[in-house]
Enzyme design. Structure first.
Site, mmCIF file in Angstrom:
data_model
loop_
_atom_site.group_PDB
_atom_site.id
_atom_site.type_symbol
_atom_site.label_atom_id
_atom_site.label_comp_id
_atom_site.label_asym_id
_atom_site.label_seq_id
_atom_site.Cartn_x
_atom_site.Cartn_y
_atom_site.Cartn_z
ATOM 1 N N ASN A 105 -17.686 23.068 -71.252
ATOM 2 C CA ASN A 105 -17.794 22.315 -69.996
ATOM 3 C C ASN A 105 -18.899 21.282 -70.104
ATOM 4 O O ASN A 105 -19.898 21.487 -70.802
ATOM 5 C CB ASN A 105 -18.018 23.265 -68.808
ATOM 6 C CG ASN A 105 -19.489 23.479 -68.491
ATOM 7 O OD1 ASN A 105 -20.110 22.681 -67.771
ATOM 8 N ND2 ASN A 105 -20.076 24.525 -69.070
ATOM 9 N N PHE A 109 -23.749 19.346 -63.378
ATOM 10 C CA PHE A 109 -24.343 19.691 -62.064
ATOM 11 C C PHE A 109 -23.655 18.942 -60.919
ATOM 12 O O PHE A 109 -24.309 18.354 -60.057
ATOM 13 C CB PHE A 109 -25.844 19.373 -62.024
ATOM 14 C CG PHE A 109 -26.721 20.252 -62.872
ATOM 15 C CD1 PHE A 109 -26.231 21.383 -63.521
ATOM 16 C CD2 PHE A 109 -28.075 19.955 -63.017
ATOM 17 C CE1 PHE A 109 -27.051 22.182 -64.295
ATOM 18 C CE2 PHE A 109 -28.915 20.750 -63.788
ATOM 19 C CZ PHE A 109 -28.399 21.860 -64.428
ATOM 20 N N SER A 168 -29.264 23.514 -69.169
ATOM 21 C CA SER A 168 -27.932 22.909 -69.207
ATOM 22 C C SER A 168 -27.948 21.758 -70.208
ATOM 23 O O SER A 168 -28.845 20.915 -70.173
ATOM 24 C CB SER A 168 -27.527 22.376 -67.843
ATOM 25 O OG SER A 168 -26.395 21.543 -68.011
ATOM 26 N N ASN A 170 -25.904 19.375 -70.152
ATOM 27 C CA ASN A 170 -25.142 18.270 -69.567
ATOM 28 C C ASN A 170 -25.951 17.356 -68.651
ATOM 29 O O ASN A 170 -25.398 16.464 -68.013
ATOM 30 C CB ASN A 170 -23.928 18.831 -68.824
ATOM 31 C CG ASN A 170 -23.033 19.640 -69.754
ATOM 32 O OD1 ASN A 170 -22.780 19.207 -70.879
ATOM 33 N ND2 ASN A 170 -22.615 20.808 -69.316
ATOM 34 N N THR A 171 -27.268 17.595 -68.547
ATOM 35 C CA THR A 171 -28.143 16.691 -67.802
ATOM 36 C C THR A 171 -29.187 16.185 -68.794
ATOM 37 O O THR A 171 -29.989 16.986 -69.301
ATOM 38 C CB THR A 171 -28.823 17.420 -66.616
ATOM 39 O OG1 THR A 171 -27.807 17.809 -65.700
ATOM 40 C CG2 THR A 171 -29.828 16.536 -65.899
ATOM 41 N N LYS A 206 -33.945 30.173 -66.889
ATOM 42 C CA LYS A 206 -32.747 30.290 -67.726
ATOM 43 C C LYS A 206 -32.853 29.386 -68.948
ATOM 44 O O LYS A 206 -33.121 28.188 -68.816
ATOM 45 C CB LYS A 206 -31.509 29.929 -66.912
ATOM 46 C CG LYS A 206 -30.224 30.134 -67.690
ATOM 47 C CD LYS A 206 -29.048 30.209 -66.783
ATOM 48 C CE LYS A 206 -27.766 30.358 -67.561
ATOM 49 N NZ LYS A 206 -26.612 30.394 -66.667
ATOM 50 N N ASN A 235 -27.903 30.203 -71.644
ATOM 51 C CA ASN A 235 -26.932 29.217 -71.155
ATOM 52 C C ASN A 235 -25.898 28.941 -72.275
ATOM 53 O O ASN A 235 -25.872 29.645 -73.278
ATOM 54 C CB ASN A 235 -27.693 27.941 -70.760
ATOM 55 C CG ASN A 235 -27.014 27.203 -69.618
ATOM 56 O OD1 ASN A 235 -25.800 26.983 -69.663
ATOM 57 N ND2 ASN A 235 -27.769 26.821 -68.612
HETATM 58 C C1 LIG Z 1 -17.629 25.989 -66.510
HETATM 59 C C2 LIG Z 1 -19.063 26.448 -66.621
HETATM 60 C C3 LIG Z 1 -20.044 25.895 -65.797
HETATM 61 C C4 LIG Z 1 -21.368 26.339 -65.900
HETATM 62 N N1 LIG Z 1 -22.306 25.814 -65.052
HETATM 63 C C5 LIG Z 1 -23.565 26.299 -65.077
HETATM 64 C C6 LIG Z 1 -24.529 25.861 -64.139
HETATM 65 O O1 LIG Z 1 -24.251 25.039 -63.263
HETATM 66 N N2 LIG Z 1 -25.780 26.384 -64.225
HETATM 67 C C7 LIG Z 1 -26.138 27.323 -65.164
HETATM 68 O O2 LIG Z 1 -27.288 27.780 -65.170
HETATM 69 N N3 LIG Z 1 -25.227 27.772 -66.063
HETATM 70 C C8 LIG Z 1 -23.970 27.289 -66.033
HETATM 71 N N4 LIG Z 1 -23.047 27.763 -66.933
HETATM 72 C C9 LIG Z 1 -23.471 28.738 -67.975
HETATM 73 C C10 LIG Z 1 -23.163 30.186 -67.579
HETATM 74 O O3 LIG Z 1 -23.888 30.546 -66.436
HETATM 75 C C11 LIG Z 1 -23.501 31.153 -68.717
HETATM 76 O O4 LIG Z 1 -24.891 31.134 -68.948
HETATM 77 C C12 LIG Z 1 -22.794 30.815 -70.017
HETATM 78 O O5 LIG Z 1 -21.491 30.322 -69.778
HETATM 79 C C13 LIG Z 1 -22.702 32.023 -70.948
HETATM 80 O O6 LIG Z 1 -21.990 33.085 -70.361
HETATM 81 P P1 LIG Z 1 -20.399 33.316 -70.595
HETATM 82 O O7 LIG Z 1 -20.149 33.204 -72.065
HETATM 83 O O8 LIG Z 1 -20.118 34.662 -70.038
HETATM 84 O O9 LIG Z 1 -19.724 32.236 -69.827
HETATM 85 C C14 LIG Z 1 -21.715 27.332 -66.855
HETATM 86 C C15 LIG Z 1 -20.721 27.869 -67.674
HETATM 87 C C16 LIG Z 1 -19.416 27.459 -67.576
HETATM 88 C C17 LIG Z 1 -18.364 28.081 -68.464
#
Ligand SMILES: Cc1cc2nc3c(=O)[nH]c(=O)nc-3n(C[C@H](O)[C@H](O)[C@H](O)COP(=O)(O)O)c2cc1C
Length: 362
Positions: A105, A109, A168, A170-171, A206, A235
């Protein structure tokens, strides 16, 4: 069965449309409401009914925390919420990698902003679980640490804990906040936000999985010195392992799901080695889609575990299945509580092998 069909139907939609539909459905309280074993965890004065939480990014505007808790999560972390509304990156910006059990992704934000989230949260009372609020900086902000202060000041009254998201990919520039000088200023800003709101809340940070060991050591030392309550590891990653096979593997953004599991567990275990049993609690996130994987993170040092991608790829039954599997594994291992298993195996490879072998023999 019905929820598995619903998940299969959602997979026919483009990923962002499926995500929006899932938030709308949970906002209405529609979804499985499983009866689950109690697996209590106490952390920083908070009581969790089980160690599994929904990671940030699913409910970016705090629209459906109660619906998500109903699926079985002991805690839900909403956000990332920024001070001002912003559209995020151009679409498409989220991609399924089914052959790799992963997602990439680059949402960036997209958020309706803190005032809209606060309005949503004002209408919610007596949530059935612990609510974390994850905050971040606007993309065009000239003073990112000030963004954290502002968002914490606005949202802390509704939160059980606050997470400062500095990981993140992406920022632009956000991950630079993980360096020691920046981190110190960030934590100060977070605490100033709590003072402004006149409410004390546990503070979590985080972190990214793409850190060098020296960075991890410095972050752990800073977190102890500044009395941070929790570190979330991790993350998404900007790395692209050679093992990826899906058509979308070259898309830009953060990779989550199965390919992140070992990498994020390594970072978690390294943090546990630097922190020992003192200082901030560790929250393990990255690639968890089974009870065995949740157990491996607990053995490697996690007090709580979070997931997101497994929910997106497998549907609303996933959290209850993970909790039941985890409970069965811990019983089979003679473990009476999550706390007694936390950090029992310092080598992440050994923790993963042990949990997976136990699951195979069950
Ligand atoms: C589509 C998507 C959007 C995410 N957006 C955020 C976010 O806005 N803020 C954040 O701290 N982590 C974000 N994450 C990271 C997740 O919170 C998590 O830390 C990461 O995906 C690892 O866990 P997972 O493998 O179970 O998804 C996002 C993950 C995904 C897949």
């Amino acid at each position: 069965m019905i929820w598995r069909l619903a998940a299969a139907a959602a997979r026919l939609l483009p990923p962002e449309a499926a995500h929006r539909a899932a938030v709308a459905v949970l906002h209405r309280g529609i979804g499985p409401a499983p009866l689950l074993p109690e697996m209590p965890v106490s952390l920083a004065g908070m009581k969790f009914s089980n160690p599994l939480g929904l990671a940030a990014g699913f409910d970016k505007d705090a629209a459906c925390p109660a619906g998500a808790m109903q699926l079985g999560f002991g805690h839900v972390e909403v956000g990332t919420i920024t001070p001002y509304a912003q559209p995020g990156n151009a679409r498409p910006r989220v991609f399924r990698l089914p052959e790799d059990r992963a997602v990439i992704n680059r949402y960036g934000f997209n958020s309706a902003g803190m005032a809209a989230a606060a309005r949503n949260l004002q209408t919610m009372q007596d949530l059935p679980g612990v609510l974390g609020i994850n905050v971040g900086a606007n993309k065009t902000s000239q003073t990112p640490t000030e963004d954290y202060r502002c968002a914490v000041a606005c949202l802390a009254p509704y939160a059980d804990y606050i997470t400062l998201n500095i990981s993140s990919p992406n920022t632009p520039g956000l991950r630079d906040l993980q360096t020691d000088a920046n981190l110190q200023a960030l934590i100060k800003a977070g605490r100033a936000g709590l003072t402004d709101a006149d409410c004390q809340r546990p503070l979590f940070i985080k972190l990214a999985p793409d850190l060098e060991e020296a960075d991890i050591e410095a972050i752990c030392a800073r977190a102890v010195a500044d009395r941070i309550d929790g570190l979330i590891a991790t993350n998404t990653t900007i790395l692209r392992p050679d093992s990826l096979r899906s058509a979308h593997r070259k898309e830009q953004g953060g990779l989550s799901g199965a390919p992140l599991f070992a990498m994020s567990t390594d970072v978690l275990a390294m943090m546990h080695r630097y922190l020992g049993d003192k200082g901030p609690a560790l929250i393990g996130a990255g690639g968890v889609s089974s009870g065995a994987q949740a157990y491996a993170k607990i053995l490697a040092g996690a007090s709580l575990v979070q997931l997101y991608t497994a929910l997106a790829l497998q549907g609303p039954d996933a959290p209850a299945r993970v909790i039941r599997e985890l409970d069965a594994l811990m019983r089979a291992d003679g473990c009476r509580s999550v706390a007694s298993a936390t950090g029992k195996m310092t080598a992440p490879g050994a923790a993963i092998d042990h949990a997976l072998r136990l699951a195979q023999s069950a």
